[in-house]
Enzyme design. Structure first.
Site, PDB file in Angstrom:
ATOM      1  N   TYR A 121      -9.824   4.050   2.179  1.00 34.58           N
ATOM      2  CA  TYR A 121     -10.788   5.068   2.579  1.00 34.58           C
ATOM      3  C   TYR A 121     -12.207   4.498   2.688  1.00 34.58           C
ATOM      4  O   TYR A 121     -12.631   3.698   1.858  1.00 34.58           O
ATOM      5  CB  TYR A 121     -10.816   6.206   1.555  1.00 34.58           C
ATOM      6  CG  TYR A 121      -9.509   6.939   1.404  1.00 34.58           C
ATOM      7  CD1 TYR A 121      -9.056   7.804   2.398  1.00 34.58           C
ATOM      8  CD2 TYR A 121      -8.732   6.785   0.261  1.00 34.58           C
ATOM      9  CE1 TYR A 121      -7.859   8.482   2.258  1.00 34.58           C
ATOM     10  CE2 TYR A 121      -7.537   7.460   0.112  1.00 34.58           C
ATOM     11  CZ  TYR A 121      -7.104   8.305   1.110  1.00 34.58           C
ATOM     12  OH  TYR A 121      -5.922   8.970   0.963  1.00 34.58           O
ATOM     13  N   GLY A 179      14.479  17.089  -2.648  1.00 38.27           N
ATOM     14  CA  GLY A 179      14.157  18.469  -2.312  1.00 38.27           C
ATOM     15  C   GLY A 179      13.013  19.008  -3.137  1.00 38.27           C
ATOM     16  O   GLY A 179      12.012  18.326  -3.352  1.00 38.27           O
ATOM     17  N   ASP A 227       1.692  17.667   3.282  1.00 37.12           N
ATOM     18  CA  ASP A 227       0.947  18.659   4.050  1.00 37.12           C
ATOM     19  C   ASP A 227       1.888  19.448   4.962  1.00 37.12           C
ATOM     20  O   ASP A 227       1.751  20.662   5.108  1.00 37.12           O
ATOM     21  CB  ASP A 227      -0.133  17.983   4.897  1.00 37.12           C
ATOM     22  CG  ASP A 227      -1.019  17.068   4.069  1.00 37.12           C
ATOM     23  OD1 ASP A 227      -1.251  17.371   2.881  1.00 37.12           O
ATOM     24  OD2 ASP A 227      -1.467  16.032   4.608  1.00 37.12           O
TER      25      ASP A 227
END
Length: 318
Positions: free
Chosen positions: A103, A230, A259
């Protein structure tokens, strides 16, 4: 709006070949941010979503705003900053199952968001407010802004969905990150943690014990992501159930799967599905995104999602 979400999105540079970033000579530019990924995912499924953020008055900001608006997301509350840049980050596909992210977001325009800048009207028409643990790590002013957003939502009956989305690189120290992630989780109606995030918050426990710890914070619904296995769901009514995942033959890019999962779950709830059905849809969305390079590029349309869940996708469609 069905869902309003607040957070930073950055210009994403991906090398056009695998291996160490130092050897890359050409890059593709995309855009990536947890909150805008969720907003785009919901829009592609036919829902009304709004993304709130702040961008630099620069070419990256122009391109990003055009892209997200073009996906049908409402960007009317995105503002621009003449004195701070749009953040950027790089993905490194070092080798199979080894993706690294770097980043460059310090002092970005989004990190300068504050409570005075957030308008009540931007949230008042939302059914859900989606927040992540990334935004409060950007700056103290971003934390104040989120606290205001939560007050607006609670005063309006808007349900709050919180994804911890742990990013230790943006926090001053682990204790601070732990403190604020627990705080925002405790103020939410639905929390979407992963196993690693739960371990960071509570130590080494079983998934069932993690769920209980989240409920002890006062959270009504906990949906824990278990990766390829899951999800585990638990509500205040006593329902605890494991929802199976979907098999993916080859993971191309795992970034953004959480997301997509959040978008799938929210879409299911907006459609009036039972919690189990909504989470199964979230599992499918998360799986589909991993098969495409890019944070948002693999988010499916509703017809693609239905075909995938029914096992009807063809290798070649003519």
């Amino acid at each position: 709006m069905d869902v309003v979400t607040i957070g930073e999105t950055m210009a994403l540079f991906t090398p056009n070949e695998e291996g160490m970033l130092r050897h890359a000579h050409s890059f593709s530019m995309k855009f990536g941010g947890a909150e805008s990924n969720v907003a785009i995912g919901l829009s592609r499924l036919g829902h009304r979503s709004r993304w709130i953020s702040r961008l630099g008055e620069d070419e990256f900001g122009d391109a990003m705003l055009s892209f997200i608006r073009g996906e049908g997301v409402d960007v009317s509350y995105v503002t621009r900053d003449q004195d701070a840049p749009t953040g950027v980050f790089f993905k490194e596909f070092r080798r199979m199952n080894d993706t690294r992210v770097y980043y460059y977001r310090k002092d970005s325009a989004a990190s300068r968001m504050n409570a005075d800048w957030l308008l009540d009207e931007s949230i008042l028409d939302a059914e859900y407010l989606h927040l992540t643990g990334i935004t409060p790590g950007l700056s103290p002013s971003c934390r104040e802004m989120l606290e205001k957003a939560i007050r607006i939502a609670k005063g309006n009956g808007t349900k709050i969905v919180f994804d911890p989305n742990l990013r230790l690189k943006i926090w001053c120290d682990e204790a601070e990150a732990r403190q604020f992630l627990k705080k925002y989780a405790s103020e939410s109606d639905i929390v979407l943690p992963g196993i690693s995030e739960a371990e960071f918050l509570f130590g080494a426990l079983s998934p069932e014990e993690y769920v209980e710890n989240f409920h002890d914070l006062g959270i009504e619904t906990v949906i824990m992501k278990l990766g390829r296995e899951g999800s585990l769901i638990s509500s205040s009514t006593g329902l605890v159930k494991k929802i199976p995942g979907f098999m993916v033959e080859r993971v191309i890019d795992p970034v953004g799967a959480g997301d997509a999962f959040a978008a799938g779950v929210l879409s299911g709830l907006l459609d009036g599905k039972m919690l189990e059905e909504a989470v199964l849809q979230g599992n499918a969305m998360g799986a589909m995104v991993t098969m495409v390079n890019g944070d948002a590029e693999g988010l499916p349309t509703r017809s693609d999602l239905v075909s995938f869940m029914n096992g009807n996708l063809e290798d070649v469609t003519r």
